[in-house]
Design a protein around this motif. Sequence first.
Motif, PDB file in Angstrom:
ATOM      1  N   VAL A 123      19.133  49.591  38.096  1.00  0.00           N
ATOM      2  CA  VAL A 123      20.275  49.764  38.979  1.00  0.00           C
ATOM      3  C   VAL A 123      20.047  48.955  40.267  1.00  0.00           C
ATOM      4  O   VAL A 123      18.898  48.858  40.732  1.00  0.00           O
ATOM      5  N   PRO A 124      21.081  48.338  40.848  1.00  0.00           N
ATOM      6  CA  PRO A 124      22.488  48.327  40.433  1.00  0.00           C
ATOM      7  C   PRO A 124      22.799  47.188  39.465  1.00  0.00           C
ATOM      8  O   PRO A 124      22.085  46.181  39.428  1.00  0.00           O
ATOM      9  N   TYR A 125      23.874  47.354  38.704  1.00  0.00           N
ATOM     10  CA  TYR A 125      24.314  46.325  37.762  1.00  0.00           C
ATOM     11  C   TYR A 125      25.278  45.328  38.394  1.00  0.00           C
ATOM     12  O   TYR A 125      25.438  44.212  37.897  1.00  0.00           O
ATOM     13  N   GLY A 126      25.973  45.721  39.454  1.00  0.00           N
ATOM     14  CA  GLY A 126      27.134  44.972  39.928  1.00  0.00           C
ATOM     15  C   GLY A 126      26.907  43.506  40.218  1.00  0.00           C
ATOM     16  O   GLY A 126      27.774  42.668  39.967  1.00  0.00           O
ATOM     17  N   ALA A 127      25.746  43.142  40.748  1.00  0.00           N
ATOM     18  CA  ALA A 127      25.484  41.746  41.105  1.00  0.00           C
ATOM     19  C   ALA A 127      24.733  40.987  40.022  1.00  0.00           C
ATOM     20  O   ALA A 127      24.418  39.808  40.193  1.00  0.00           O
ATOM     21  N   ARG A 128      24.441  41.633  38.892  1.00  0.00           N
ATOM     22  CA  ARG A 128      23.702  40.971  37.822  1.00  0.00           C
ATOM     23  C   ARG A 128      24.607  40.026  37.025  1.00  0.00           C
ATOM     24  O   ARG A 128      25.828  40.221  36.972  1.00  0.00           O
ATOM     25  N   PRO A 129      24.037  39.011  36.372  1.00  0.00           N
ATOM     26  CA  PRO A 129      24.838  38.117  35.518  1.00  0.00           C
ATOM     27  C   PRO A 129      25.506  38.885  34.384  1.00  0.00           C
ATOM     28  O   PRO A 129      24.985  39.903  33.919  1.00  0.00           O
ATOM     29  N   ASP A 130      26.630  38.359  33.927  1.00  0.00           N
ATOM     30  CA  ASP A 130      27.424  39.045  32.910  1.00  0.00           C
ATOM     31  C   ASP A 130      26.615  39.345  31.650  1.00  0.00           C
ATOM     32  O   ASP A 130      26.671  40.459  31.114  1.00  0.00           O
TER      33      ASP A 130
ATOM     34  N   LEU B 155      38.187  49.636  45.830  1.00  0.00           N
ATOM     35  CA  LEU B 155      36.802  49.486  46.266  1.00  0.00           C
ATOM     36  C   LEU B 155      35.943  49.393  45.010  1.00  0.00           C
ATOM     37  O   LEU B 155      35.911  50.321  44.203  1.00  0.00           O
ATOM     38  N   ALA B 156      35.260  48.256  44.840  1.00  0.00           N
ATOM     39  CA  ALA B 156      34.550  48.022  43.582  1.00  0.00           C
ATOM     40  C   ALA B 156      33.276  47.230  43.824  1.00  0.00           C
ATOM     41  O   ALA B 156      33.006  46.755  44.930  1.00  0.00           O
ATOM     42  N   THR B 157      32.492  47.092  42.762  1.00  0.00           N
ATOM     43  CA  THR B 157      31.290  46.270  42.793  1.00  0.00           C
ATOM     44  C   THR B 157      31.650  44.835  42.420  1.00  0.00           C
ATOM     45  O   THR B 157      32.710  44.591  41.828  1.00  0.00           O
ATOM     46  N   PRO B 158      30.776  43.869  42.710  1.00  0.00           N
ATOM     47  CA  PRO B 158      31.067  42.486  42.300  1.00  0.00           C
ATOM     48  C   PRO B 158      31.285  42.358  40.800  1.00  0.00           C
ATOM     49  O   PRO B 158      32.151  41.597  40.355  1.00  0.00           O
ATOM     50  N   GLY B 159      30.522  43.108  40.003  1.00  0.00           N
ATOM     51  CA  GLY B 159      30.678  43.023  38.560  1.00  0.00           C
ATOM     52  C   GLY B 159      32.037  43.487  38.088  1.00  0.00           C
ATOM     53  O   GLY B 159      32.666  42.858  37.231  1.00  0.00           O
ATOM     54  N   THR B 160      32.513  44.598  38.624  1.00  0.00           N
ATOM     55  CA  THR B 160      33.833  45.100  38.240  1.00  0.00           C
ATOM     56  C   THR B 160      34.929  44.124  38.639  1.00  0.00           C
ATOM     57  O   THR B 160      35.898  43.911  37.900  1.00  0.00           O
ATOM     58  N   LEU B 161      34.785  43.496  39.796  1.00  0.00           N
ATOM     59  CA  LEU B 161      35.790  42.522  40.227  1.00  0.00           C
ATOM     60  C   LEU B 161      35.793  41.286  39.333  1.00  0.00           C
ATOM     61  O   LEU B 161      36.842  40.673  39.119  1.00  0.00           O
TER      62      LEU B 161
END
Length: 279
Positions: free
Chosen positions: A41-48, A115-121
């Motif tokens: 964690v966190p996943y949001g900034a990780r590569p797809d 309001l979201a994480t980079p991954g969700t966006l």
Amino acid sequence: MTASAPLGVFDSGVGGLSILAELRRALPGEDLLYLADTAHVPYGARPDDEIRTLTDRAVTALHAQGVKGVVVACNTASAFSLGHLRARFDLPVIGLVPAVKPAVQATHSGVVGVLATPGTLRGTLLAEVIREWAKPAGVQVIKAVSTELVPLVEAGQADSERTRAVLRDILTPLAQAGADQLVLGCTHYPFLAGSIRAEFGNTFTLLDSGPAVARHTRRVLEGRGLLSGQTAGGTERYLVTGDPRTAAPVLTTLLARSMHNGTQDHRAALTPRIETIQT
């Protein structure tokens, strides 16, 4: 796969406890097996591709535990992994969709915040629901993103001054633009509700997908003949990929806050049993 088997619930960390709480309310007789990938964690900034790989490994681990279905209680993992998981596993896989539809239906100002994480966006699910619901209604959607909020919740600092400062910084433009609905596009973010209200009062109505996904999960299990048939007494087990000693204090606090809607319950007051798992 039998109706008496547990239902798996997966998140990158402790945020999915907000979904677990809604599942418990909708499915009081089901045994729930929660897996938090706290080592990554966190996943949001990780590569797809890495998000997909980590999610696949977690669901594989739950499948090996004999679950009858999996709720992917992570917006970022849902945004990148649902199609792959459903093709790979012969069990119900239920994901999250940001609550844009009810926000669009409820707005009076015609402006909705997300309001979201980079991954969700980056993922396709949010873009799809905006295209399907907001654009035809002429509703403006303003997005806010932060890489700090998930780690702050994971560290037990959902109500800290630092968290409130981050929220002030990223949500003030939405308030100034007239947003009256705020979609919480990450399962960690319902735990920020107190800080958001402390900073912005009743500026925003807060919406998350927890209640809807719990209702959908019940329908899916019922449709496949997988409801346990019990109306009470469901149990919870907790698995983490990281250090359980680190996870325990935050998990205990958030469970006490969310699992029983603030009511006193002996299970919420006890330190949960947390086991380590490799994925």
